[in-house]
Design a protein around this motif. Structure first.
Motif, short mmCIF file in Angstrom:
data_model
loop_
_atom_site.label_atom_id
_atom_site.label_comp_id
_atom_site.label_asym_id
_atom_site.label_seq_id
_atom_site.Cartn_x
_atom_site.Cartn_y
_atom_site.Cartn_z
N TYR A 427 0.94 -1.26 -0.05
CA TYR A 427 -0.04 -0.02 0.02
C TYR A 427 0.76 1.19 -0.06
O TYR A 427 2.24 1.16 0.31
N GLU A 441 -4.61 0.79 -1.38
CA GLU A 441 -3.79 -0.67 -1.43
C GLU A 441 -3.48 -0.85 -3.01
O GLU A 441 -4.45 -0.58 -3.63
N THR A 443 -2.72 -3.80 -5.86
CA THR A 443 -3.46 -5.28 -6.22
C THR A 443 -2.63 -5.29 -7.80
O THR A 443 -2.31 -4.59 -8.41
N LYS A 463 -12.55 -5.14 -0.81
CA LYS A 463 -11.77 -4.42 0.21
C LYS A 463 -11.64 -5.57 1.58
O LYS A 463 -10.32 -5.75 1.98
N LYS A 477 -8.60 -0.28 -5.77
CA LYS A 477 -7.32 -0.12 -5.48
C LYS A 477 -6.56 0.40 -6.66
O LYS A 477 -7.06 0.54 -7.84
#
Length: 493
Positions: A427, A441, A443, A463, A477
């Motif tokens: 993150y 965050e 991904t 989430k 994200k």
């Protein structure tokens, strides 16, 4: 003239090699070795039918913020996360569609993709405007079963309208029969499938030709004139057999992409239709058929307008984005079929305050911040109070959409201390183009993908999952920006 005015798709980044599945289960099911060819698309742990449907819709609609032209959303899936809560309503919030948008969930059969398409066409004929049709599935199968290899994850999207369409709908037909090739009782996670030869010979072989023949008759098109025949099925050569029985040329049968991504369920027919439209020529006739509790078929003719539209990335672009995955236990964990030790940090209560979630749904589901009309500064989350030079200001922020804007990583961390379903938990701070900074965050990343200065784009993802109450919470994200490839290259793949 009613038909398709835009199209798009989505395929997850990970591609599980079937050989890895066969090797892991060789001690128990050595017969799987015969199916261990190619790969299947694998959704990340934070992807499900809803997030993939949103991704396909964004690929279809493009980055434009004004989506008031979408009057209805039809979401087809047999694996929607909520049995009672309007899943299509969550899609509408994520796409920041107008509150007046009609939203409908459609499921119960693998041909729900074309059923949703029929509903969308009927809506456009009756009320005009644009209807967004989405199909997505993220299915689970019993470990060491053929379905574990056959299935894949993905989504397709079509925007329907009237007027200057890319492909005109010429006709459609439906055959309904309670032919049970597989079933899944309410509350169960995996299907029970019947014997393959019976399904192929008595189900597909009898019902699909009836629907295709009826659709061609209503369209006034000869079977020999079909240029693209789409019929997704996991049974080898069943598509060619159906085409031959209907009189459709063998050369028209479209590759169902089974060796590359697997059968993605209800949305697969929409995904393949989008892929065909990427390379179709004006005047081409397309037939799409789907099997399940009967069969459904639709006939389109491509128009001169086909060259006027391009999806954001397109199916070919998503295909090129794939990354090979060979970890079978990761696959089982992502599918929720393998419980891994979480440690004490994984024991926290993840209850969602539904009152707060509703009041802030635009910020949470739509990633809508606030932009002060006096200072021009962007704030997230939005607030009634704006701090800045000259003191505090009250009620000066206006809605400011961030989901379609790219950003740059300012700082980042990756750590294994806290519980995360796909460690490390990565993150950091992201500065958005045009203003706004959010702790996000990351991904769909591997080691080395994130650095200070990395360009990122936004993805609608899971989430958190409240396992105790059965509630999935969504947010946005950041994903590293992948360069877009010219459509000419897509067509050659």
């Amino acid at each position: 003239m009613v038909g398709i005015i835009a199209y798009g798709g989505y395929i997850p980044r990970l591609r599980l090699e079937r050989r890895a599945v066969a090797e892991a289960n060789a001690w128990y099911a050595p017969n799987l070795a015969a199916r261990a060819k190619g790969s299947r698309a694998l959704a990340n742990w934070d992807e499900d039918s809803l997030t993939m449907a949103v991704a396909a819709a964004r690929d279809c609609l493009g980055p434009g913020e004004d989506r008031r032209h979408v009057g209805a959303v039809f979401l087809a899936s047999c694996t929607l996360p909520f049995a009672e809560r309007l899943n299509a309503g969550i899609v509408c919030e994520a796409l920041t569609l107008a509150p007046e948008t009609a939203a409908t969930d459609i499921g119960g059969t693998q041909r729900a993709g074309l059923s949703a398409l029929a509903q969308g066409l009927a809506r456009v004929r009756a009320e005009g405007g644009h209807a967004l049709v989405l199909g997505a599935d993220e299915r689970r199968a019993t470990a060491a079963s053929p379905q574990e290899l056959d299935f894949g994850d993905g989504a397709g999207a079509l925007l329907l309208g009237d007027g200057d369409v890319l492909a005109e709908c010429l006709g459609a037909a439906t055959v309904t029969a309670d032919f049970v090739d597989h079933f899944r009782e309410a509350g169960r996670e995996t299907d029970y499938a019947w014997e393959e030869r019976w399904i192929r010979d008595e189900g597909i072989g009898q019902l699909v030709p009836r629907a295709v023949t009826a659709a061609l008759a209503r369209a006034g098109v000869a079977a020999a004139a079909v240029d693209h025949f789409i019929f997704p099925t996991v049974f080898r050569k069943a598509d060619e057999q159906v085409a031959a029985r209907c009189g459709v040329p063998a050369a028209a049968v479209t590759d169902a992409l089974l060796d590359r991504i697997g059968d993605t369920g209800t949305g697969h027919v929409l995904l393949l239709l989008a892929h065909v439209l990427e390379r179709a020529k004006p005047g081409a006739v397309i037939v799409a058929a789907q099997f399940g509790s009967g069969a459904e078929a639709v006939v389109f003719r491509v128009t001169e307008a086909i060259t006027s539209f391009r999806p954001v990335r397109g199916v070919a672009g998503w295909l090129a984005r794939g990354v090979a995955e060979r970890n079978y236990t990761k696959f089982l964990s992502f599918k929720g079929q393998l419980a891994l030790e979480r440690g004490m940090r994984g024991e926290q209560d993840r209850k969602t305050a539904l009152t707060t979630a509703y009041r802030h749904r635009a910020a949470i589901l739509g990633l809508v911040g606030g932009r002060c009309r006096e200072t021009g500064r962007v704030h997230f989350p939005p607030s009634r109070l704006t701090q800045g030079q000259g003191g505090a200001r009250l009620d000066t922020q206006e809605p400011y959409k961030l989901a379609e804007r790219q950003g740059t990583v300012l700082s980042w961390s990756a750590e294994y201390l806290s519980f995360h379903r796909s460690p490390p938990h990565t993150y950091g701070q992201v500065d958005f183009d045009g203003g706004g900074r959010i702790l996000m965050e990351f991904t769909d990343v591997a080691k080395g993908d994130i650095e200070a200065g990395t360009r990122v784009e936004m993805a609608f993802r899971i989430k958190d999952i409240d396992d105790l109450r059965g509630y999935t919470r969504y947010f946005w994200k950041a994903v590293p920006v992948q360069p877009l490839q010219p459509l000419e290259r897509h067509a050659a793949e």
